[in-house]
Design a protein around this motif. Structure first.
Motif, short mmCIF file in Angstrom:
data_model
loop_
_atom_site.label_atom_id
_atom_site.label_comp_id
_atom_site.label_asym_id
_atom_site.label_seq_id
_atom_site.Cartn_x
_atom_site.Cartn_y
_atom_site.Cartn_z
N VAL A 115 0.85 -1.20 0.00
CA VAL A 115 0.00 0.00 0.00
C VAL A 115 0.88 1.24 0.00
O VAL A 115 2.04 1.21 0.41
N MET A 116 0.31 2.35 -0.48
CA MET A 116 1.01 3.64 -0.47
C MET A 116 0.45 4.50 0.67
O MET A 116 -0.77 4.54 0.90
N MET A 117 1.32 5.18 1.36
CA MET A 117 0.93 6.10 2.43
C MET A 117 1.74 7.37 2.29
O MET A 117 2.87 7.35 1.78
N THR A 118 1.18 8.47 2.75
CA THR A 118 1.82 9.77 2.58
C THR A 118 1.79 10.57 3.88
O THR A 118 0.77 10.57 4.58
N LEU A 119 2.92 11.21 4.17
CA LEU A 119 2.96 12.20 5.25
C LEU A 119 3.03 13.58 4.59
O LEU A 119 3.99 13.88 3.86
N ALA A 120 2.01 14.41 4.83
CA ALA A 120 2.00 15.78 4.31
C ALA A 120 2.52 16.71 5.40
O ALA A 120 1.91 16.82 6.47
N VAL A 121 3.65 17.36 5.13
CA VAL A 121 4.24 18.27 6.09
C VAL A 121 3.96 19.70 5.62
O VAL A 121 4.51 20.17 4.63
N GLU A 122 3.08 20.39 6.33
CA GLU A 122 2.64 21.73 5.96
C GLU A 122 3.34 22.76 6.84
O GLU A 122 3.17 22.77 8.06
N ILE A 123 4.14 23.63 6.22
CA ILE A 123 4.92 24.64 6.94
C ILE A 123 4.20 25.98 6.81
O ILE A 123 4.43 26.75 5.87
N MET A 124 3.29 26.27 7.74
CA MET A 124 2.45 27.47 7.61
C MET A 124 2.22 28.13 8.97
O MET A 124 1.08 28.31 9.41
N ALA A 125 3.33 28.47 9.67
CA ALA A 125 3.27 29.16 10.96
C ALA A 125 2.31 28.45 11.92
O ALA A 125 2.43 27.25 12.13
N GLN A 126 1.32 29.18 12.46
CA GLN A 126 0.42 28.57 13.45
C GLN A 126 -0.50 27.53 12.84
O GLN A 126 -1.15 26.76 13.57
N TYR A 127 -0.60 27.49 11.51
CA TYR A 127 -1.43 26.49 10.84
C TYR A 127 -0.61 25.29 10.38
O TYR A 127 -1.11 24.45 9.62
N SER A 128 0.63 25.20 10.79
CA SER A 128 1.49 24.09 10.40
C SER A 128 0.91 22.77 10.91
O SER A 128 0.25 22.72 11.94
N ASN A 129 1.19 21.70 10.15
CA ASN A 129 0.63 20.41 10.53
C ASN A 129 1.41 19.28 9.87
O ASN A 129 2.12 19.51 8.87
N VAL A 130 1.30 18.10 10.42
CA VAL A 130 1.80 16.87 9.79
C VAL A 130 0.60 15.94 9.70
O VAL A 130 0.02 15.56 10.73
N ILE A 131 0.23 15.57 8.46
CA ILE A 131 -1.01 14.83 8.22
C ILE A 131 -0.67 13.48 7.58
O ILE A 131 0.07 13.41 6.60
N PHE A 132 -1.22 12.41 8.13
CA PHE A 132 -1.00 11.05 7.65
C PHE A 132 -2.16 10.68 6.72
O PHE A 132 -3.32 10.72 7.12
N ILE A 133 -1.82 10.33 5.45
CA ILE A 133 -2.84 10.11 4.42
C ILE A 133 -2.66 8.71 3.82
O ILE A 133 -1.52 8.26 3.60
N ASP A 134 -3.77 8.04 3.52
CA ASP A 134 -3.66 6.72 2.89
C ASP A 134 -3.54 6.85 1.37
O ASP A 134 -3.54 7.95 0.82
N GLY A 135 -3.46 5.70 0.69
CA GLY A 135 -3.25 5.71 -0.76
C GLY A 135 -4.42 6.23 -1.55
O GLY A 135 -4.28 6.58 -2.73
N GLU A 136 -5.60 6.34 -0.91
CA GLU A 136 -6.79 6.85 -1.59
C GLU A 136 -6.99 8.34 -1.34
O GLU A 136 -8.00 8.91 -1.76
N GLY A 137 -6.05 8.96 -0.64
CA GLY A 137 -6.17 10.39 -0.37
C GLY A 137 -7.03 10.72 0.83
O GLY A 137 -7.39 11.89 1.04
N MET A 138 -7.36 9.72 1.66
CA MET A 138 -8.15 9.95 2.86
C MET A 138 -7.23 10.14 4.06
O MET A 138 -6.21 9.45 4.20
N ILE A 139 -7.59 11.06 4.94
CA ILE A 139 -6.78 11.34 6.11
C ILE A 139 -6.92 10.21 7.13
O ILE A 139 -8.04 9.80 7.47
N ILE A 140 -5.79 9.69 7.60
CA ILE A 140 -5.79 8.67 8.65
C ILE A 140 -5.78 9.35 10.02
O ILE A 140 -6.56 9.03 10.90
#
Length: 579
Positions: free
Chosen positions: A115-140
């Motif tokens: 399976v494919m999995m993705t970590l989205a690392v968003e660098i946006m000051a107070q809105y920064s986040n690390v989001i774990f996403i599955d292969g279908e684009g759904m947030i885990i």
């Protein structure tokens, strides 16, 4: 902070080379805002990849630091360990010059399927986040969940489809020319400073880069978007082309900017000239090491501040409560000062009982304690007999006398307790590891300030004191907290060692281990400076520090941890410093 889209593109380039064909070996979550992935490959060995969504220091980079981890891993950490352990990093993507990196991993699910999995690392000051996403684009899951009460535009919740943050209406340097950017700047509706017009027009560049382009365009003079001359336009096109080339070819170099005190103030991927000689410019070996140096100390402080927040709040509230108690007791003590007047009134009433009738409100008689026998007017209770009025004054006198004695004892205990809590609060502010925090928690539990967990926990090894060396070779030991101060001063140190402590200021016990020798003046001054640095006065100018031999330091029976008395001391006034 200049971690913009172009800077992140350079980071992406470094990570692709350093982490090529690597697998996730371990997953840690040192704090609520950070994730550390230990990446391992045959060619490059093991590397730690830090993903931070901290509001004032969001970033992604390979780190040489080893953040201390909590004893119990958070739920997200356990989830990532389950799903990502052993997964291979396949690709790192960046949409245009947005401050987002996608880390695509290939792993196995519970059934053994790839399976494919993705970590989205968003660098946006107070809105920064690390989001774990599955292969279908759904947030885990994510470090920071965003529900409808927090945002109606973009939800970050499990089982919700991942969406990119809303796009800004800016030009992407990877797709447009310098001429198109110049046209957009000239069409900017306001006659703004050139740097602000560039910032509002171009995607992926931070304020420091925009200011540098404007500075070079105007040769140090202010330039405005609606007042560009032909020469200004020519120079602006040149520097825009240079920036575009740097972004496209990833040809920039890591730049660290420090002020005159050596404190890091900003970072860049281009040489910076706008500050002149008021700053120093350094060139770290990589963009990752640049971020590591710029943020490591700040992150360490923030991490410990978050972990110690409950203790800090408890100690602050206790200090405030005891301070209010001391003020109230001091007011009561002041009221007891006039107790002799109550006794005098009782004596005068006893001598004048024959002149007083029941129901009288006042008695006016000669004060035989006054050499001039001046008359005194004494208030009476009409409901009491003359004898009862006299006895009431005697009773109030005895009550005030007893109250004064008890208040003095209580005030002494309150001052001692306040001094102790301030010392604990000071050691808490200087704690740098989880083990130091645990020692402070244990101390407070032993003193009855917090409840202990009834479950048996694994006993941690006691931390050693901080150790320094003087130029002449003398070992200097500094206690980390009150329990360690007691052990260092009362058990570990020799009676001929020198003991240092800030005068009437909470701080650590500091010892020069003499080994029978006489420390030189430099060693004594250094130890005094360390004692001042490891105290509540570390940010002050000249700090008074007392020092004496250990043989003259003792601990009163029943006193709080870290509390000692000493004699035969000398006092030095030194500046706090560690090195």
């Amino acid at each position: 902070m200049a971690l913009d889209g172009v800077f992140l593109r350079h980071i992406k380039n470094e990570l692709q080379k350093a982490l090529a064909d690597s697998r996730v070996d371990k997953v840690y979550q040192p704090s609520n805002d950070e994730i550390v992935l230990t990446m391992r490959s045959r060619d490059s060995g093991s590397k730690k990849l830090l993903l931070s969504a901290r509001a004032n220091s969001p970033r992604i980079n390979i780190t040489s630091q080893t953040p201390e981890n909590p004893q119990t891993p958070p739920m997200l950490c356990m989830l990532l360990r389950k799903r990502l352990a052993g997964a291979r990093l396949r690709e790192i993507r960046q949409p245009e010059l947005e401050r987002i990196l996608f880390l695509d991993f290939e792993g196995k699910n519970e059934l053994g399927d790839t399976v494919m999995m993705t970590l989205a690392v968003e660098i946006m000051a107070q809105y920064s986040n690390v989001i774990f996403i599955d292969g279908e684009g759904m947030i885990i899951d994510a470090l920071k969940r965003v529900d409808p009460t927090m945002s109606s535009k973009r939800l970050v919740l499990p089982n919700v489809r991942y969406e990119l943050p809303p796009k800004q209406n800016k030009l992407n340097m990877l797709e447009v020319s310098a001429e198109e950017i110049l046209s957009a700047i000239k069409a900017y509706p306001k006659n703004a400073d050139l740097s602000k017009a560039i910032l509002a027009t171009v995607q992926g560049v931070s304020p420091i880069i925009c200011r540098e382009v404007a500075h070079l365009t105007g040769r140090g003079n202010d330039v405005f978007s609606k007042e560009l001359t032909a020469e200004d336009e020519k120079r602006l096109l040149y520097f825009l082309n240079r920036t575009i080339k740097t972004a496209k070819n990833i040809s920039g170099s890591p730049i660290l900017i420090k002020d005159n005190t050596g404190k890091p103030t900003d970072i860049s991927f281009l040489d910076i000239t706008q500050y002149g000689n008021s700053v120093s410019i350094e060139h770290p070996e990589s963009f990752c090491s640049l971020l590591d140096e710029f943020y490591s100390r700040r992150d360490s402080i923030e991490r410990m501040r978050a972990r110690s927040q409950d203790l800090s709040k408890l100690l602050t509230n206790l200090c405030e409560r005891i301070s209010r108690k001391i003020i109230a007791q001091q007011a009561e003590l002041m009221a007891c000062v006039d107790r002799e007047h109550l006794r005098i009134c009782g004596d005068i009433l006893e001598a004048n009982l024959y002149r007083i009738n029941k129901g009288d409100e006042f008695c006016e008689a000669e004060n035989f304690y006054d050499e001039n026998l001046a008359k005194i007017k004494i208030k009476l209770n009409p409901a009491l007999s003359p004898t009862q009025n006299a006895q009431k004054y005697y009773k109030d006198y005895r009550k005030a006398k007893t109250a004064e004695q008890m208040l003095k004892v209580q005030l002494e205990k309150a001052h001692e307790e306040l001094q102790y809590l301030e010392a604990v609060l000071d050691s808490l502010g200087r704690a740098e590891t989880e083990r130091e925090l645990n020692e402070i928690r244990t101390e407070l539990a032993e003193q009855g300030y917090i409840r202990t967990n009834r479950k048996k926990q694994k006993k941690e090894a006691t931390l050693p004191p901080l150790e320094y060396k003087s130029k002449s070779g003398f070992t200097i030991l500094v206690g980390r907290n009150n329990r360690q101060n007691d052990k260092l001063t009362l058990k570990q140190a020799d009676k001929n060692d020198l003991w240092f402590h800030t005068k009437e200021i909470p701080g650590s016990h500091t010892i020069i281990v003499t080994n029978g020798q006489t420390p030189d003046d430099d060693a004594i001054l250094y130890a005094a400076s360390l004692a001042a640095y490891h105290s509540k006065a570390r940010n002050a100018g000249k700090v008074p520090v007392d020092y004496t031999k250990i043989r003259y330091v003792s601990k009163p029976q029943g006193s709080k941890p870290g509390m000692v008395i000493y004699v035969n001391q000398k006092t030095l006034y030194v500046e706090p410093m560690e090195n």
